[in-house]
Every structure is written in C-alpha cells, then in structure tokens.
Design an enzyme around this catalytic site. Sequence first.
Site, PDB file in Angstrom:
ATOM      1  N   ASP A  43       0.743  -1.233  -0.051  1.00  0.00           N
ATOM      2  CA  ASP A  43      -0.007   0.023   0.044  1.00  0.00           C
ATOM      3  C   ASP A  43       0.967   1.333   0.008  1.00  0.00           C
ATOM      4  O   ASP A  43       0.412   2.458   0.190  1.00  0.00           O
ATOM      5  CB  ASP A  43      -0.863  -0.010   1.260  1.00  0.00           C
ATOM      6  N   GLU A  55      10.865   4.976   3.952  1.00  0.00           N
ATOM      7  CA  GLU A  55      10.272   4.907   2.722  1.00  0.00           C
ATOM      8  C   GLU A  55      10.226   3.488   2.474  1.00  0.00           C
ATOM      9  O   GLU A  55      11.105   2.831   1.816  1.00  0.00           O
ATOM     10  CB  GLU A  55      10.875   5.882   1.681  1.00  0.00           C
ATOM     11  N   GLU A  63      -0.777  15.321  18.916  1.00  0.00           N
ATOM     12  CA  GLU A  63      -0.141  14.914  20.285  1.00  0.00           C
ATOM     13  C   GLU A  63      -1.226  14.518  21.442  1.00  0.00           C
ATOM     14  O   GLU A  63      -1.025  13.533  21.946  1.00  0.00           O
ATOM     15  CB  GLU A  63       0.588  16.169  20.713  1.00  0.00           C
ATOM     16  N   TYR A  98       6.677   6.854  22.871  1.00  0.00           N
ATOM     17  CA  TYR A  98       6.345   6.015  21.684  1.00  0.00           C
ATOM     18  C   TYR A  98       6.780   6.349  20.335  1.00  0.00           C
ATOM     19  O   TYR A  98       7.033   5.539  19.394  1.00  0.00           O
ATOM     20  CB  TYR A  98       4.727   5.834  21.512  1.00  0.00           C
ATOM     21  N   GLU A 141      -0.549   4.793  19.268  1.00  0.00           N
ATOM     22  CA  GLU A 141      -1.306   5.973  18.538  1.00  0.00           C
ATOM     23  C   GLU A 141      -2.908   5.505  18.312  1.00  0.00           C
ATOM     24  O   GLU A 141      -3.419   6.274  17.569  1.00  0.00           O
ATOM     25  CB  GLU A 141      -0.731   5.865  17.034  1.00  0.00           C
ATOM     26  N   TYR A 194      -8.068   7.147  17.716  1.00  0.00           N
ATOM     27  CA  TYR A 194      -9.420   6.873  17.411  1.00  0.00           C
ATOM     28  C   TYR A 194     -10.350   7.133  18.601  1.00  0.00           C
ATOM     29  O   TYR A 194     -11.477   7.234  18.499  1.00  0.00           O
ATOM     30  CB  TYR A 194      -9.631   5.309  17.286  1.00  0.00           C
ATOM     31  N   HIS A 218       4.692  14.028   3.392  1.00  0.00           N
ATOM     32  CA  HIS A 218       3.145  13.362   3.407  1.00  0.00           C
ATOM     33  C   HIS A 218       2.451  14.183   4.669  1.00  0.00           C
ATOM     34  O   HIS A 218       2.775  14.208   5.672  1.00  0.00           O
ATOM     35  CB  HIS A 218       3.285  11.848   3.813  1.00  0.00           C
ATOM     36  N   TYR A 220      -1.771  10.319  -1.990  1.00  0.00           N
ATOM     37  CA  TYR A 220      -1.069   9.448  -2.436  1.00  0.00           C
ATOM     38  C   TYR A 220      -1.503   7.953  -1.794  1.00  0.00           C
ATOM     39  O   TYR A 220      -0.936   6.723  -2.514  1.00  0.00           O
ATOM     40  CB  TYR A 220       0.633   9.356  -1.795  1.00  0.00           C
ATOM     41  N   ARG A 221      -2.514   7.967  -1.043  1.00  0.00           N
ATOM     42  CA  ARG A 221      -3.326   6.897  -0.552  1.00  0.00           C
ATOM     43  C   ARG A 221      -4.609   7.071   0.102  1.00  0.00           C
ATOM     44  O   ARG A 221      -4.502   8.200   0.429  1.00  0.00           O
ATOM     45  CB  ARG A 221      -2.419   6.345   0.622  1.00  0.00           C
ATOM     46  N   ARG A 238      -9.580  -1.760  -7.195  1.00  0.00           N
ATOM     47  CA  ARG A 238      -8.631  -1.232  -6.436  1.00  0.00           C
ATOM     48  C   ARG A 238      -8.069  -0.373  -6.913  1.00  0.00           C
ATOM     49  O   ARG A 238      -7.582  -0.386  -8.353  1.00  0.00           O
ATOM     50  CB  ARG A 238      -7.502  -2.594  -6.251  1.00  0.00           C
TER      51      ARG A 238
END
Length: 521
Positions: free
Chosen positions: A167, A177, A286, A367, A380, A384, A436, A473-474, A512
Amino acid sequence: MSEQNNAVLPKGVTQGEFNKAVQKFRALLGDDNVLVESDQLVPYNKIMMPVENAAHAPSAAVTATTVEQVQGVVKICNEHKIPIWTISTGRNFGYGSAAPVQRGQVILDLKKMNKIIKIDPEMCYALVEPGVTFGQMYDYIQENNLPVMLSFSAPSAIAGPVGNTMDRGVGYTPYGEHFMMQCGMEVVLANGDVYRTGMGGVPGSNTWQIFKWGYGPTLDGMFTQANYGICTKMGFWLMPKPPVFKPFEVIFEDEADIVEIVDALRPLRMSNTIPNSVVIASTLWEAGSAHLTRAQYTTEPGHTPDSVIKQMQKDTGMGAWNLYAALYGTQEQVDVNWKIVTDVFKKLGKGRIVTQEEAGDTQPFKYRAQLMSGVPNLQEFGLYNWRGGGGSMWFAPVSEARGSECKKQAAMAKRVLHKYGLDYVAEFIVAPRDMHHVIDVLYDRTNPEETKRADACFNELLDEFEKEGYAVYRVNTRFQDRVAQSYGPVKRKLEHAIKRAVDPNNILAPGRSGIDLNNDF
C-alpha cells in the site's frame, strides 16, 4: 451449511455459480478455511468509513496457507468469474481495514502464510510471507539477538510489512520509505503463474534480496496499490542497528512557525544530517496519541476551538507543532550532527529542544522514540478515542518540503474540516524533498448526521486540494475511484490496458485504485 451470506453475492455472479465455487474452495482449502456465514464474516466487514457496512460486505472469506493454494484459488475464480480481495493481516485501519473495495467480493486472507523465511544479519535483509506481523518480526530479532532494526508505520505491532509496503506505507526510521527498501517480490498472477521480480527469476540466485532491478523492465511498482497480482513473498532491507540512537523533540508554540520549521529542517534532511523520516505533529495529534480525549476539554459540538487548544498546550506542555527526529551512528557521528542540529534551531530563535533524558517515559515522546528505533507499539490507537465513535479516514496529500506549502495546506485543511465541525488532527512526515501531510478525519460513526458531514467533508477536501494541484498518495476504499480521477485519463487508460492483458477475467480486486474492467477505459 448454507453457501450464502444473506444473499450477498459477487457482482454479476449467480447463486448457483457462487455455490459451485464455494464447493471447490472447500475441496482445495478445507471447510475450516472457507467462511460463508454472516457471523463468520463480521471481522472482515468492520469499516471506519462513512457508509453502511453493507456497501463493503464480502460474500465469503477463504484462507490459503501455501502458494499452491493461492494458485488454486485463482484457478477457481477464473472458472466461475469470482472477484477476490486479498489481505495480508487486514489491519489497514483508516484506509478500509479488511473489507473489500466492492460489495460481494470474496476475501482471500493470507494471515496463515506467516513464515519468516529468512533474516540475514550480515547483508541486513528479510524475506517473509504476507501474514507476518511487525510484532512477530521484532520478537524474532530480539530472541535471536540480531543486530538489525525494523521500520514500520504506527500503530505497528499487529500490522505487517508486506501489506504496508504493497500500500506504499511509510515509517519513521532512516528506512522509512518502505517501498524503496523492498527488494524482491513473489507474485501469483491471475493466470496462476508465479512471477518473481528483480533477480528472483534466475535459478539459484542469491541476490534476490540484494539487487532490486534485475534485467529489463522493473515491475515491482506495478503490483503496489494495484490489482495485477497477489504477493506471496517479499524481501526488504533492514537497517543495521546503530551503536548510538539519539531521539529528540523540538516544541514550537506558534502555529505560524510551520514555515520556519520546515525551511530550517529541509537542509538537514537533504544532507542526511537528520537521516530519518521526521514528524511534525499538530497539538490534537499529540493529544490523541497521549490518550487525551476531546470530552476532557469540551463537550460543545463542532470543531475544537482555538482557545481550548491553547489551554491544552498550557496544561500539557505540548506545542502547536511538535517535531520528532533522531540521530543514528557512532558516538562521534552523533555528537557532530547534534551540534549541527542544535545550532540550526538556536539560530532559528524559537523552539524548545527536549532530549530523551529530559522526557523520560512520558507520552507521546516515548512511543515516538520507539517508532524511530524500530520498537513496535500500539500507542497511536489513542487517536481513535479523541472524538470516539469509530469513524476515521486518512486524508494524505503530498506537498513539497517547503514551509510556505505546508502553511497553505494546513490552512486549507483546517478551513474545510472546521466548516463541517471536525478537527484538524494532522502530522507532516518529512522526507528530503516531499512531505506526507497525513490528516486523520475523525468522526462519530454512530451519529448519522455527523457521518454524513464527514463524507461531505472528505469529498470537499479532495476537490479543494485538487484545485490547487495537490493529490493524495493513498486513500480508503470508498474514495479510490474518485482519487484515480485526480491523476488524469492517460494514466487510467494505461492501467486498464495492463489489467486487460494480465487479468482479462477481472478477478483480482476489481476497483482497487479505481482499476476495474467494468469501467469504460
């Protein structure tokens, strides 16, 4: 046992044809590896996107354990025109998770193909199957005391290198990368052939994981973010573990500082003085990753006001922007580069530098240091819970590593997000020339009105950024066809021409990245 998941069928496939395929899957894989009942398929339909789960419901899920079984699945799919959606660990959170791009596709789950085939500690590479997780690899490296380190996305332990690299995901070490560090794929094609990229086609070659290119066209990239084959093995390079690792943070109080931060940082990245993928995280990123919640600061609807964010900064010591980077090498190398780095930020006249000795085990520093040193964690996931409700979509446009561009993109994103009552929760991942701009569009998916707003917001983000020449990019599976349009018709025509050549029955993950022979290209 019923061969039917509440009448969910692959597009264009009759119930009778589906049942025949399922019977053949059972003969090939065994009953335990063929799932068709609704309750069995729940784990494959847990999405975080602003649509009903039914829109991405699979008709079945099959689990293969060998390359030969994958070939057998492909053969059956060709015979009965069954479209399959392949997953490795299925942990693509925020991008579609394990669910198929189109309703009714059969999941091909490769999680049981989980062998670490080889790790070479001298040449510093690994060869693994798609079900291998970063946590599994880390444990293997530690148990065998190997002098190498991993690079992975966050949260990392339960995800895997094959799926992440396919992906084109990124990490936070000097090898961040991930596709650039990939070396050699084994791919099952739609006709059942097994193709090895690079040096892998040479019998007896010992350079498959050493030299990326081989001879003639280099096709590795053709299989990433695509549907031209099923990756069953992947090699990738591992970073030699350095004798000294020095993580640090630079905290900036003013949101407007982003221009100076990036312009000061870029030469340090280009010169490799700072060799890793640097992060510049916003206050709310953060806060979420430190496991704070919005409800602790405000219960008012809409986006979090600037006054509340300022209070949060005051209470926690977090900045408007929080830069995380690291130095690697011998003590002499690190000492020299540390002086260069600190001189740059001192000259800037702003930003408070925090070292590991000063931060200790406080989060999010701890982390972040783990991510930059190849130690997997799940910290991380706290993002959510910032707003709660299970809704998340990553909006990830690319920008130049130029301060003015970052300022422009951040302002654009905030304007659109705030219009829809959502927060700007973002980080920039800094390479030498590009960045990104990763934004987590968080919303309460249990609230229909907020879910509708989030969907409209994401559409507007795509539209507004595209007007300014930016593209992501995704993207998650709901918006893959939409994003494909951003890159123009010539690219899409070529992608579909390749699809017709290598997968004429359109069985491998149609849809896809917007590639589907049912499209008019």
